[in-house]
Design an enzyme around this catalytic site. Structure first.
Site, PDB file in Angstrom:
ATOM      1  CG  ASP A   1       3.859  -6.844   7.711  1.00 19.40           C
ATOM      2  OD1 ASP A   1       3.246  -6.451   6.701  1.00 19.40           O
ATOM      3  OD2 ASP A   1       3.303  -7.341   8.705  1.00 19.40           O
ATOM      4  N   GLY A   2       4.852  -7.223   4.461  1.00 21.38           N
ATOM      5  CA  GLY A   2       4.789  -8.164   3.338  1.00 21.38           C
ATOM      6  C   GLY A   2       5.957  -7.918   2.391  1.00 21.38           C
TER       7      GLY A   2
ATOM      8  NE  ARG B   1      -8.658  -4.892   6.872  1.00 17.84           N
ATOM      9  CZ  ARG B   1      -8.345  -4.461   5.648  1.00 17.84           C
ATOM     10  NH1 ARG B   1      -7.314  -4.944   5.027  1.00 17.84           N
ATOM     11  NH2 ARG B   1      -9.085  -3.554   5.056  1.00 17.84           N
TER      12      ARG B   1
ATOM     13  CG  ASP C   1      -2.340   0.363   8.774  1.00 17.40           C
ATOM     14  OD1 ASP C   1      -3.122   1.333   8.707  1.00 17.40           O
ATOM     15  OD2 ASP C   1      -2.480  -0.677   8.111  1.00 17.40           O
TER      16      ASP C   1
ATOM     17  N   GLY D   1       0.837  -1.206   0.000  1.00 14.65           N
ATOM     18  CA  GLY D   1       0.000   0.000   0.000  1.00 14.65           C
ATOM     19  C   GLY D   1       0.863   1.245   0.000  1.00 14.65           C
TER      20      GLY D   1
ATOM     21  CG  ASP E   1       1.151  -2.381  10.555  1.00 11.13           C
ATOM     22  OD1 ASP E   1       1.994  -1.704   9.926  1.00 11.13           O
ATOM     23  OD2 ASP E   1       0.353  -3.144  10.003  1.00 11.13           O
TER      24      ASP E   1
ATOM     25  NE  ARG F   1      -2.044  -4.591  -1.666  1.00  7.55           N
ATOM     26  CZ  ARG F   1      -1.602  -4.060  -0.522  1.00  7.55           C
ATOM     27  NH1 ARG F   1      -0.600  -4.600   0.113  1.00  7.55           N
ATOM     28  NH2 ARG F   1      -2.186  -3.000  -0.011  1.00  7.55           N
TER      29      ARG F   1
ATOM     30  CB  THR G   1       2.535   0.868   6.251  1.00  7.85           C
ATOM     31  OG1 THR G   1       1.198   0.632   6.696  1.00  7.85           O
ATOM     32  CG2 THR G   1       3.465   0.535   7.406  1.00  7.85           C
TER      33      THR G   1
ATOM     34  NE  ARG H   1     -28.015  10.699  10.156  1.00 14.21           N
ATOM     35  CZ  ARG H   1     -28.525  11.610   9.318  1.00 14.21           C
ATOM     36  NH1 ARG H   1     -27.808  12.065   8.326  1.00 14.21           N
ATOM     37  NH2 ARG H   1     -29.754  12.033   9.501  1.00 14.21           N
TER      38      ARG H   1
HETATM   39  P1  ATP Z   1       0.822  -2.932   3.478  1.00 18.58           P
HETATM   40  O1  ATP Z   1       1.248  -2.664   4.893  1.00 18.58           O
HETATM   41  O2  ATP Z   1       0.319  -1.739   2.813  1.00 18.58           O
HETATM   42  O3  ATP Z   1      -0.075  -4.130   3.323  1.00 18.58           O
HETATM   43  P2  ATP Z   1       2.870  -4.690   2.582  1.00 18.58           P
HETATM   44  O4  ATP Z   1       4.267  -4.470   2.144  1.00 18.58           O
HETATM   45  O5  ATP Z   1       2.689  -5.484   3.851  1.00 18.58           O
HETATM   46  O6  ATP Z   1       2.186  -3.278   2.680  1.00 18.58           O
HETATM   47  P3  ATP Z   1       1.829  -6.843   0.952  1.00 18.58           P
HETATM   48  O7  ATP Z   1       0.775  -6.814  -0.085  1.00 18.58           O
HETATM   49  O8  ATP Z   1       1.644  -7.756   2.121  1.00 18.58           O
HETATM   50  O9  ATP Z   1       2.033  -5.325   1.394  1.00 18.58           O
HETATM   51  O10 ATP Z   1       3.221  -7.239   0.252  1.00 18.58           O
HETATM   52  C1  ATP Z   1       3.691  -6.510  -0.863  1.00 18.58           C
HETATM   53  C2  ATP Z   1       4.347  -7.446  -1.839  1.00 18.58           C
HETATM   54  O11 ATP Z   1       5.458  -8.102  -1.216  1.00 18.58           O
HETATM   55  C3  ATP Z   1       3.469  -8.597  -2.324  1.00 18.58           C
HETATM   56  O12 ATP Z   1       2.598  -8.199  -3.357  1.00 18.58           O
HETATM   57  C4  ATP Z   1       4.505  -9.579  -2.804  1.00 18.58           C
HETATM   58  O13 ATP Z   1       4.973  -9.224  -4.087  1.00 18.58           O
HETATM   59  C5  ATP Z   1       5.642  -9.384  -1.800  1.00 18.58           C
HETATM   60  N1  ATP Z   1       5.533 -10.433  -0.756  1.00 18.58           N
HETATM   61  C6  ATP Z   1       4.757 -10.457   0.330  1.00 18.58           C
HETATM   62  N2  ATP Z   1       4.893 -11.631   1.004  1.00 18.58           N
HETATM   63  C7  ATP Z   1       5.757 -12.366   0.283  1.00 18.58           C
HETATM   64  C8  ATP Z   1       6.315 -13.682   0.425  1.00 18.58           C
HETATM   65  N3  ATP Z   1       5.983 -14.478   1.454  1.00 18.58           N
HETATM   66  N4  ATP Z   1       7.179 -14.101  -0.514  1.00 18.58           N
HETATM   67  C9  ATP Z   1       7.531 -13.315  -1.552  1.00 18.58           C
HETATM   68  N5  ATP Z   1       7.042 -12.078  -1.753  1.00 18.58           N
HETATM   69  C10 ATP Z   1       6.174 -11.606  -0.855  1.00 18.58           C
END
Ligand code: ATP
Length: 328
Positions: free
Chosen positions: A107-108, A176, A132, A15, A134, A76, A130, A252
């Site tokens: 973190d993703g 969330r 959040d 995000g 978090d 993503r 991010t 509301r």
């Molecule tokens: P947000 O906090 O906004 O959700 P985020 O970085 O946590 O941000 P994610 O959608 O969880 O967002 O992860 C972003 C991208 O990171 C994913 O679309 C994917 O390409 C990569 N990613 C996440 N988890 C993995 C994983 N286990 N293995 C490989 N790539 C990953």
């Protein structure tokens, strides 16, 4: 090893959040300062797999420090979750002779970066972006402060209409899994109650508290609800419950939604992004890898990516107490 990095790449993933542009600018200019070539990767890991990146110099990032969103776009990427996708991304980096990667995301995105490093030994450094807040290892993520200001501004406006009509407003904010936005913006916006994922207030106590406020002379109220609050009802179900169990208020709902992610970054986020970009580049140049840059005790510190991913941020209990006292 120090001195071995000659070309770095930077991407934004997951995000978007205000301050990402300021962080890109800082990474690019820190590279220029240290005589390192810098490449901007478009659409996060998706662009890495497709080889969609280009050289950025100090002038390429002019006029973006004040802009929300990310000039590199974010995405993503399902492809990066596969070994083949990551192999292709690695090959593209090798072909371009890029030898380090700065990942701005949540973190993703850090999980993807860590797996990438473990598979190919490619140096990576994370910058937490991010709204959040978090992510473990930093008291502030990029965009959190701006999002708070946006939410408080919205609450102030909602209050105008709430007080003109004896209304009770439920205002849903992002968060969330964590209630940092709800708790901080709720206190700053003078909310009556703040419902967060970390605490289960319960419907009956909510109604009891709102009734108490009415009896104490309040003619309007604002309740801030984080998306993932523990009561487990969505905000419209909360409204229905309070409608059925309380009299005297016109109830509301306002869901703030994606407006919370947008807008020009605050001064705090711009300074934070600038500091994080410098620290990320200089750490990679010093031979560090698999870390996230964060703000701890007012200083730029490195936290291992693994801890940043696994660690949990905690809600500030003092803020909960302050919020309780303020709604007296
Ligand atoms: P947000 O906090 O906004 O959700 P985020 O970085 O946590 O941000 P994610 O959608 O969880 O967002 O992860 C972003 C991208 O990171 C994913 O679309 C994917 O390409 C990569 N990613 C996440 N988890 C993995 C994983 N286990 N293995 C490989 N790539 C990953």
């Amino acid at each position: 090893m120090p001195g071995t990095i000659k070309k770095l790449a930077v991407l934004t993933s997951g995000g978007d959040s205000p301050g990402m542009n300021a962080a890109i600018r800082s990474v690019v200019r820190s590279c220029a300062y240290h005589g390192v070539e810098c490449f901007g990767v478009y659409r996060g890991y998706e662009g890495l797999i497709e080889g969609d990146f280009e050289r950025l110099d100090a002038r390429s990032v002019k006029g973006i420090i004040n802009k929300g969103g990310t000039m590199l776009k974010s995405a993503r990427s399902q492809g990066f979750r596969t070994k083949e996708g990551r192999q292709q991304a690695y090959q593209n980096l090798l072909d371009a002779k890029i030898d380090g990667l700065v990942v701005i995301g949540g973190d993703g995105s850090f999980t993807g970066a860590l797996i990438f490093n473990q598979e190919f030994g490619f140096p990576v450094m994370g910058i937490p972006g991010t709204i959040d807040n978090d992510i473990f290892g930093t008291t502030h993520t990029l965009g959190f402060d701006t999002a708070l200001n946006t939410v408080v501004d919205a609450i102030d406006k909602i209050r105008d209409t709430a007080s003109s009509h004896n209304r009770l407003f439920f205002v849903e904010v992002m968060g969330r899994d964590v209630g940092h936005i709800a708790l901080n913006a709720g206190i700053a916006g003078g909310a009556e109650e703040i419902l967060i994922p970390e605490e289960d207030l319960g419907l009956d106590r909510l109604v009891e508290s709102l009734n108490k406020s009415r009896k104490s002379g309040k003619s309007s109220s604002i309740v801030i609800v984080a998306e993932g609050d523990k009561i487990g009802k969505n905000i419209f179900q909360l409204k229905d419950y309070v409608d059925e169990n309380m009299e005297g208020y016109d109830v509301r709902v306002s869901v703030l939604g994606h407006m919370q992610r947008g807008g020009s970054p605050s001064c705090f986020d711009r300074v934070l992004a600038s500091r994080m970009g410098v620290k990320a580049v200089e750490s990679l140049l010093n031979g560090e890898t698999n870390y996230m840059v964060g703000l701890l005790n007012s200083k730029m510190e490195l936290t291992p990516l693994e801890q940043a991913i696994k660690g949990k941020t905690k809600i500030n209990l003092e803020l909960l107490r302050v919020s309780d006292i303020m709604s007296t």
